[in-house]
Design a protein around this motif. Structure first.
Motif, PDB file in Angstrom:
ATOM      1  N   ALA A  65       1.136  -1.020  -0.299  1.00  0.00           N
ATOM      2  CA  ALA A  65      -0.548  -0.091  -0.042  1.00  0.00           C
ATOM      3  C   ALA A  65       0.909   1.124   0.160  1.00  0.00           C
ATOM      4  CB  ALA A  65      -0.775   0.034   1.281  1.00  0.00           C
ATOM      5  N   ASP A  66       1.958   1.248   1.181  1.00  0.00           N
ATOM      6  CA  ASP A  66       2.477   2.615   0.729  1.00  0.00           C
ATOM      7  C   ASP A  66       3.702   3.085  -0.638  1.00  0.00           C
ATOM      8  OD1 ASP A  66       3.606   4.931   2.809  1.00  0.00           O
ATOM      9  OD2 ASP A  66       5.698   3.883   2.217  1.00  0.00           O
ATOM     10  N   ALA A  67       3.310   1.309  -1.099  1.00  0.00           N
ATOM     11  CA  ALA A  67       4.804   1.610  -2.305  1.00  0.00           C
ATOM     12  C   ALA A  67       3.316   2.330  -3.238  1.00  0.00           C
ATOM     13  CB  ALA A  67       5.155  -0.428  -2.880  1.00  0.00           C
ATOM     14  N   LEU A  68       2.363   2.435  -3.325  1.00  0.00           N
ATOM     15  CA  LEU A  68       1.286   2.673  -4.186  1.00  0.00           C
ATOM     16  C   LEU A  68       1.159   4.148  -3.668  1.00  0.00           C
ATOM     17  CD1 LEU A  68      -1.331   0.053  -3.973  1.00  0.00           C
ATOM     18  CD2 LEU A  68      -0.164   0.862  -5.816  1.00  0.00           C
ATOM     19  N   LYS A  69       0.952   4.692  -2.196  1.00  0.00           N
ATOM     20  CA  LYS A  69       0.991   6.126  -1.840  1.00  0.00           C
ATOM     21  C   LYS A  69       1.912   6.550  -1.810  1.00  0.00           C
ATOM     22  CE  LYS A  69      -1.301   4.691   1.775  1.00  0.00           C
ATOM     23  NZ  LYS A  69      -2.132   4.444   2.962  1.00  0.00           N
ATOM     24  N   HIS A  70       3.256   6.110  -1.718  1.00  0.00           N
ATOM     25  CA  HIS A  70       4.500   7.320  -1.083  1.00  0.00           C
ATOM     26  C   HIS A  70       5.599   6.547  -1.782  1.00  0.00           C
ATOM     27  CE1 HIS A  70       1.750   7.745   2.281  1.00  0.00           C
ATOM     28  NE2 HIS A  70       1.866   8.919   2.166  1.00  0.00           N
ATOM     29  N   LYS A  71       5.356   5.746  -3.075  1.00  0.00           N
ATOM     30  CA  LYS A  71       6.428   5.270  -3.498  1.00  0.00           C
ATOM     31  C   LYS A  71       7.702   4.140  -2.357  1.00  0.00           C
ATOM     32  CE  LYS A  71       7.539   8.424  -7.402  1.00  0.00           C
ATOM     33  NZ  LYS A  71       8.812   8.987  -8.110  1.00  0.00           N
ATOM     34  N   GLY A  72       6.398   4.005  -1.468  1.00  0.00           N
ATOM     35  CA  GLY A  72       7.428   2.876   0.052  1.00  0.00           C
ATOM     36  C   GLY A  72       8.228   4.050   0.718  1.00  0.00           C
ATOM     37  N   PRO A  84       1.603  15.607   0.352  1.00  0.00           N
ATOM     38  CA  PRO A  84       1.762  16.697   0.395  1.00  0.00           C
ATOM     39  C   PRO A  84       0.318  17.707  -0.419  1.00  0.00           C
ATOM     40  CG  PRO A  84       3.567  15.006  -0.147  1.00  0.00           C
ATOM     41  CD  PRO A  84       2.417  14.192  -0.297  1.00  0.00           C
ATOM     42  N   THR A  85       0.148  19.120   0.094  1.00  0.00           N
ATOM     43  CA  THR A  85      -1.059  19.637   0.061  1.00  0.00           C
ATOM     44  C   THR A  85      -1.023  19.551  -0.916  1.00  0.00           C
ATOM     45  OG1 THR A  85      -0.416  20.957   2.407  1.00  0.00           O
ATOM     46  CG2 THR A  85      -2.941  21.010   0.914  1.00  0.00           C
ATOM     47  N   GLU A  86       0.140  20.169  -1.512  1.00  0.00           N
ATOM     48  CA  GLU A  86       0.476  20.574  -3.119  1.00  0.00           C
ATOM     49  C   GLU A  86      -0.347  18.872  -4.315  1.00  0.00           C
ATOM     50  OE1 GLU A  86       4.049  19.456  -2.490  1.00  0.00           O
ATOM     51  OE2 GLU A  86       2.012  21.213  -0.909  1.00  0.00           O
ATOM     52  N   GLU A  87      -0.065  17.894  -4.011  1.00  0.00           N
ATOM     53  CA  GLU A  87      -1.173  17.131  -4.492  1.00  0.00           C
ATOM     54  C   GLU A  87      -2.104  16.522  -5.117  1.00  0.00           C
ATOM     55  OE1 GLU A  87       2.304  13.786  -3.978  1.00  0.00           O
ATOM     56  OE2 GLU A  87       4.384  15.456  -4.806  1.00  0.00           O
ATOM     57  N   GLY A  88      -2.771  16.836  -3.238  1.00  0.00           N
ATOM     58  CA  GLY A  88      -3.993  16.229  -2.965  1.00  0.00           C
ATOM     59  C   GLY A  88      -4.479  15.112  -2.902  1.00  0.00           C
ATOM     60  N   GLY A  89      -3.612  14.295  -2.830  1.00  0.00           N
ATOM     61  CA  GLY A  89      -3.957  13.057  -2.377  1.00  0.00           C
ATOM     62  C   GLY A  89      -2.618  12.176  -2.771  1.00  0.00           C
ATOM     63  N   PHE A  90      -2.913  10.913  -2.297  1.00  0.00           N
ATOM     64  CA  PHE A  90      -1.444   9.812  -2.324  1.00  0.00           C
ATOM     65  C   PHE A  90      -1.140   9.932  -3.740  1.00  0.00           C
ATOM     66  CE2 PHE A  90      -4.270   7.737   1.311  1.00  0.00           C
ATOM     67  CZ  PHE A  90      -3.844   8.017   1.999  1.00  0.00           C
ATOM     68  N   ARG A  91      -0.069   9.118  -3.943  1.00  0.00           N
ATOM     69  CA  ARG A  91       0.767   9.150  -5.824  1.00  0.00           C
ATOM     70  C   ARG A  91      -0.745   8.216  -6.158  1.00  0.00           C
ATOM     71  NH1 ARG A  91       3.917   5.324  -6.163  1.00  0.00           N
ATOM     72  NH2 ARG A  91       4.940   5.232  -8.327  1.00  0.00           N
ATOM     73  N   TYR A  92      -0.985   6.904  -5.800  1.00  0.00           N
ATOM     74  CA  TYR A  92      -1.946   5.848  -6.631  1.00  0.00           C
ATOM     75  C   TYR A  92      -2.696   5.436  -5.466  1.00  0.00           C
ATOM     76  CZ  TYR A  92       0.910   5.222 -10.218  1.00  0.00           C
ATOM     77  OH  TYR A  92       1.449   5.894 -11.541  1.00  0.00           O
TER      78      TYR A  92
END
Length: 274
Positions: free
Chosen positions: A133-140, A177-185
């Motif tokens: 899950a963290d690999a998807l959200k924050h590249k781990g 990060p606020t500017e990204e508006g959400g997780f990576r995936y």
């Protein structure tokens, strides 16, 4: 860094319980009749993690040589221990009366059930889900920056049903990060009983290329369009036993309705016929 502070929702999810009635299979050899055993099951945990009392109860009537490994079934379907309890219930029993009737076996089946001899097997499965899950959200990056004792805190929080202990650490996995508006995936899995595939899982961003927040409806439209057709309504889309509004942002759902393994588990079941 931000994370929506909807602590009440997190608490409601964590403390969700399902009343269950465990009965020993008539196929098991016993020395005397076994009474059923009643238990409130935590939706966010795993069957093999919370059923020690069930095991002790039925072992009283069994001969040691007849005991292999405990496993469970509901109406002829073997219950996969590595799926969270709430997912198993929503998939197989959400439209049946409570308590949830579960049959207990001690002779291990020769079918597609994974062995689970010890809690360390559950811990390994749980931690590998969090890492995925963290690999998807924050590249781990978040999980890899944590120390071994932090990983242990996540597991012990789940194992000992300690909401604050778990969330003190899990909070970090829910930031972005606020500017990204959400997780990576978004880490999600879509389950259905009508399919041979265990679940659907693809890469899905919470925000469109134009910067629009995407919703549960957007996710389903892409991956399971039949689930959002209204006339006639063929399916129910369940997360933690409720049907969230299709316009709910998928990022909000990921932060608030994910299981402790950090995945959003979505069950699609046939709508009950009137």
């Amino acid at each position: 860094m931000i994370m929506a502070d909807d602590k009440d929702v997190l608490r409601d999810v964590w403390f969700g319980r399902i009343p269950a009635c465990f009965t020993l299979s008539p196929e098991e050899t016993t020395e005397r009749e076994a009474e059923p055993y009643y238990l409130l099951l935590p939706r966010v945990s795993y069957l093999t993690l919370v059923t020690d009392k069930v095991k002790k109860h039925f072992l009283k009537v069994m001969k040691a040589e007849d005991v292999e490994e405990m496993w469970f079934e509901h109406e002829g379907t073997a219950l996969k221990w590595h799926y969270p309890i709430g997912v198993l219930f929503d998939l197989h029993a959400s439209n049946s009366a409570l308590p949830w009737n579960i049959t207990v076996y001690f002779k291990f089946p020769e079918q597609d059930l994974l062995h689970c001899p010890t809690n360390s097997v559950i811990e390994a499965h749980f931690m590998s889900c969090i890492k995925e899950a963290d690999a998807l959200k924050h590249k781990g990056q978040v999980i890899n920056d944590m120390q071994k004792k932090d990983h242990k805190q996540l597991w012990m929080g789940l194992q000992n049903d300690k909401f604050d202990q778990f969330w003190a650490m899990n909070r970090k996995l829910m930031e972005y990060p606020t500017e990204e508006g959400g997780f990576r995936y978004i880490p999600f899995r879509i389950y259905q009983t009508m399919s041979d595939r265990p679940f659907i899982q693809t890469l899905f961003r919470p925000v469109s290329s134009e910067g629009q927040a995407l919703t549960l409806g957007d996710l389903l439209k892409e991956l399971f369009p039949a689930a959002i057709e209204d006339e006639p309504k063929k399916f129910q889309v369940m997360i933690h036993g409720i049907e969230p509004l299709l316009e709910t942002p998928i990022q909000w759902l990921s932060e608030h309705l994910s299981h402790p393994d950090n995945f959003l588990h979505i069950s699609i079941i046939p709508a009950p016929s009137d």
